[in-house]
Design an enzyme around this catalytic site. Sequence first.
Site, PDB file in Angstrom:
ATOM      1  N   SER A 153       0.774  -1.344   0.116  1.00  0.00           N
ATOM      2  CA  SER A 153       0.162   0.020  -0.047  1.00  0.00           C
ATOM      3  C   SER A 153       0.828   1.336   0.114  1.00  0.00           C
ATOM      4  O   SER A 153       1.473   1.444  -1.140  1.00  0.00           O
ATOM      5  CB  SER A 153      -0.979  -0.062   1.063  1.00  0.00           C
ATOM      6  N   HIS A 197       3.878  14.241   6.075  1.00  0.00           N
ATOM      7  CA  HIS A 197       3.595  15.490   5.323  1.00  0.00           C
ATOM      8  C   HIS A 197       3.986  16.253   6.587  1.00  0.00           C
ATOM      9  O   HIS A 197       3.857  16.339   7.711  1.00  0.00           O
ATOM     10  CB  HIS A 197       2.134  15.780   5.224  1.00  0.00           C
ATOM     11  N   CYS A 229      -1.623  -3.956   3.271  1.00  0.00           N
ATOM     12  CA  CYS A 229      -2.528  -4.929   3.054  1.00  0.00           C
ATOM     13  C   CYS A 229      -1.798  -6.223   3.202  1.00  0.00           C
ATOM     14  O   CYS A 229      -2.445  -7.208   3.253  1.00  0.00           O
ATOM     15  CB  CYS A 229      -3.150  -4.805   1.649  1.00  0.00           C
TER      16      CYS A 229
END
Length: 126
Positions: free
Chosen positions: A74, A79, A94
């Site tokens: 995934s 940020h 996943c």
Amino acid sequence: MQTTTQVKTPIVGKHVYGELYGVDEALLRDEEKLRRIVIEAAHIAKMHLVEVNSWRFKGGDKEGVSVIALVLESHIAIHTWPVYNYATVDVYTCGEHSDPMAAFRYIVSQLAPKRFTVNYSDRSYK
């Protein structure tokens, strides 16, 4: 008498995400260092790295860096908002054999926030 059968809901993903407060401003601007942290976090979590992209944003309170690693399982994302000494971290996988919490803990250890939050969610379908 009526009986109820519990059906186990399959877990398709594990999502660890959080917020880091009081992180060194210079570190939050260091795009290359943040890229290295994300790459190492993927390895530690036993994820298979596909690609890493990063962007540097300039301009007042919106200044910062975003690093996103696409992994076979995934993604990992950081940020940053240096003006607020603040970052968000998102690790989603996943893969049954990958460990998103290990990736999150590594990122936290490298960014050394004064405090942080962490959240965990199983992603499943019915």
